[in-house]
Scaffold this motif. Structure first.
Motif, short mmCIF file in Angstrom:
data_model
loop_
_atom_site.label_atom_id
_atom_site.label_comp_id
_atom_site.label_asym_id
_atom_site.label_seq_id
_atom_site.Cartn_x
_atom_site.Cartn_y
_atom_site.Cartn_z
N LYS A 1 0.85 -1.19 0.00
CA LYS A 1 0.00 0.00 0.00
C LYS A 1 0.89 1.25 0.00
O LYS A 1 2.02 1.22 0.51
CB LYS A 1 -0.89 0.04 1.25
CG LYS A 1 -1.92 -1.06 1.32
CD LYS A 1 -2.74 -0.92 2.61
CE LYS A 1 -3.81 -1.99 2.72
NZ LYS A 1 -4.59 -1.85 4.00
N SER B 1 -7.53 11.76 -4.34
CA SER B 1 -8.26 11.50 -3.10
C SER B 1 -7.51 12.08 -1.90
O SER B 1 -6.31 12.36 -1.98
CB SER B 1 -8.43 9.99 -2.91
OG SER B 1 -7.16 9.40 -2.64
N LYS C 1 -11.94 15.30 -2.33
CA LYS C 1 -10.97 15.20 -3.42
C LYS C 1 -10.45 16.58 -3.83
O LYS C 1 -11.17 17.57 -3.74
CB LYS C 1 -11.61 14.53 -4.65
CG LYS C 1 -12.00 13.08 -4.45
CD LYS C 1 -12.67 12.54 -5.72
CE LYS C 1 -13.08 11.07 -5.54
NZ LYS C 1 -13.76 10.57 -6.76
N GLU D 1 0.75 6.26 4.15
CA GLU D 1 -0.17 7.33 4.55
C GLU D 1 0.04 7.58 6.04
O GLU D 1 0.05 6.64 6.84
CB GLU D 1 -1.62 6.92 4.27
CG GLU D 1 -2.62 8.00 4.57
CD GLU D 1 -4.05 7.58 4.24
OE1 GLU D 1 -4.99 8.35 4.55
OE2 GLU D 1 -4.24 6.47 3.68
N LYS E 1 -4.80 16.70 5.96
CA LYS E 1 -5.20 16.24 4.63
C LYS E 1 -6.61 16.72 4.31
O LYS E 1 -7.42 16.96 5.22
CB LYS E 1 -5.10 14.72 4.52
CG LYS E 1 -6.08 13.92 5.34
CD LYS E 1 -5.80 12.42 5.12
CE LYS E 1 -6.72 11.56 5.97
NZ LYS E 1 -6.42 10.13 5.82
N ASP F 1 -0.50 8.16 9.80
CA ASP F 1 -1.60 7.57 10.59
C ASP F 1 -2.37 8.59 11.42
O ASP F 1 -3.34 8.25 12.10
CB ASP F 1 -1.07 6.45 11.48
CG ASP F 1 -0.06 6.94 12.52
OD1 ASP F 1 0.19 8.17 12.58
OD2 ASP F 1 0.49 6.11 13.27
N ASP G 1 -2.70 13.25 1.53
CA ASP G 1 -2.19 12.90 2.85
C ASP G 1 -1.88 14.13 3.70
O ASP G 1 -1.94 15.27 3.23
CB ASP G 1 -0.95 12.00 2.72
CG ASP G 1 -0.68 11.21 3.99
OD1 ASP G 1 -1.56 11.15 4.86
OD2 ASP G 1 0.42 10.64 4.11
N SER H 1 -6.44 10.56 0.63
CA SER H 1 -5.33 9.66 0.96
C SER H 1 -4.11 9.91 0.09
O SER H 1 -2.97 9.79 0.53
CB SER H 1 -5.78 8.20 0.81
OG SER H 1 -6.78 7.88 1.75
N GLU H 2 -4.35 10.25 -1.18
CA GLU H 2 -3.24 10.52 -2.08
C GLU H 2 -2.53 11.83 -1.71
O GLU H 2 -1.32 11.96 -1.86
CB GLU H 2 -3.73 10.59 -3.53
CG GLU H 2 -4.16 9.26 -4.10
CD GLU H 2 -4.77 9.40 -5.48
OE1 GLU H 2 -4.11 8.95 -6.45
OE2 GLU H 2 -5.88 9.95 -5.59
#
Length: 423
Positions: free
Chosen positions: A113, A160, A146, A116, A142, A118, A165, A162-163
């Motif tokens: 993965k 996103s 989007k 990212e 973050k 935590d 972060d 997550s991308e």
């Protein structure tokens, strides 16, 4: 205003120059200014003088720009806005050690993965933060949704949360990270258009996220172009050292992935017809043989006196000689090698050295002789050599090669230097 960032750690390479050429052309088309920004944030990694060397290379390509700024000069603005983000709870202090972060990255790698953060430090209370004496970085929160923006060459890009972060914006030493500094500097200098490699699309999204949190509402136009691949990753300095003309290099890089009515053009020509929306969206491949071919054509077109000066002379005849040598040469370096042979010390000859020495001795005392035919006749009259034994050693003595079908033409161009050639 447009901007191009110089990284004074490495030599500027072909893909870097392609990007700055695009920036220069678009700035002229939009009648906007071009800013050169020097990324000097990591002082310990900077190669001394690399910034000035790169700027000198840009001047060789006649790329004019409004100003040069060093990112470290804006440190107070980077830190001030980071404090603002922290006060507004849009950024937070992160006390995670490098070891802990490496552990998290290792776990992500095991699970195949992307890493990212935590979020451990994001929830620390103000009281806890005040009571921690350990060094900390500053991380941006973050995004909750989007980050989307238009790439003028492709459809809308979307990343996103997550991308994006919760990435670091200030390091332990409170100096800004690259993406954070870029986002702030783009605000400070009112940047309108950013042209970058496609691989850096996520960085653009991160910079947009920062500006969104700072309530900066000016929309910046992003143009992310396909990368240029090369087996040797040529630097511009290495190409120039190999004898490629800046005009030919620029011609080739702008021609790549584009359609032009003429294969040969100047950057000034390109400003008239270039349309960045029409460039290829596929990965491009650098072809050194194609560059050699273009370079040769530029050398064929160049003024003979100017060519002579490039070669270290100021004589039209040397420029004409260079044009003759272009038949089997492609670069200034290759032509120079041939001219250096002409003026090199030729002490011995692998063929009939006795004939060679006779010719050499004869020509040391020769008067000015107008043509190659007259030169041969003079040697025949002054020595006991046969006509068929003269041509090969004489050609070698004059140009350092045993054969050249243009030797008669070459002689007309070097006859004034005969004293220097026959050493």
């Amino acid at each position: 205003m447009l901007r191009f960032t110089i990284n004074p750690i490495n030599d500027i390479n072909i893909d870097d120059l392609r990007i700055v050429l695009y920036n220069y052309i678009i700035s002229k088309q939009l009648n906007e200014k071009l800013l050169i920004r020097i990324n000097d944030l990591e002082k310990d990694k900077i190669a001394e003088g690399k910034d000035k060397e790169t700027l000198e290379i840009l001047s060789l390509f006649s790329i004019d720009y409004e100003n040069t700024i060093y990112q470290s000069d804006n440190l107070k603005y980077h830190q001030k806005l980071a404090m603002q983000l922290m006060n507004q709870k849009k950024a937070f202090a992160c006390f995670c050690s490098d070891e802990k972060l490496e552990e998290l990255k290792g776990e992500a790698k095991k699970q195949n993965k992307p890493f990212e953060y935590d979020g451990f430090c994001e929830t620390l209370s103000d009281e806890t933060v005040l009571n921690v004496n350990a060094p900390f970085t500053v991380r941006i929160k973050k995004p909750e949704t989007k980050i989307e923006f238009n790439n003028l060459l492709k459809e809308k890009l979307s990343f996103s949360p997550s991308e994006i972060d919760s990435f670091v914006i200030l390091n332990h030493d409170k100096k800004p990270t690259y993406n954070y500094a870029c986002s702030v500097d783009d605000m400070l200098y009112d940047i309108s258009t950013v042209i970058r490699k496609e691989a850096y699309s996520v960085n653009s999204a991160k910079q947009i996220h920062i500006r969104n949190l700072l309530n900066y509402d000016k929309e910046i136009n992003y143009i992310h172009i396909a990368s240029l691949e090369s087996k040797n990753n040529y630097t511009i300095k290495s190409l120039i050292d190999e004898g490629f003309l800046p005009a030919a290099i620029a011609n080739y890089l702008v021609l790549l992935g584009n359609e032009s009515h003429d294969e040969l053009f100047t950057i000034e020509d390109a400003i008239e017809w270039f349309d960045i929306k029409k460039i290829s969206k596929k990965v491009l491949h650098f072809d050194i043989d194609k560059l050699k071919s273009l370079n040769k054509k530029h050398l064929e077109e160049i003024d003979e006196m100017r060519l002579s000066k490039i070669l270290g002379f100021a004589d039209v005849d040397i420029g004409k000689l260079a044009k003759l040598f272009l038949e089997d040469s492609n670069t200034i370096k290759e032509i120079k090698e041939k001219i250096n042979l002409v003026f090199s010390q030729k002490s011995n000859y692998q063929g009939s050295n006795e004939d060679f020495q006779q010719i050499k001795k004869c020509l040391r005392n020769a008067p000015f002789i107008e043509t190659f035919e007259e030169l041969k006749t003079y040697i025949l009259n002054k020595t006991n050599l046969k006509k068929e034994n003269i041509i090969t050693p004489l050609t070698y003595l004059l140009i350092g090669e045993e054969k050249n079908k243009d030797i008669s033409k070459i002689y007309l161009l070097i006859k004034n230097y005969l004293g220097e050639i026959i050493k």
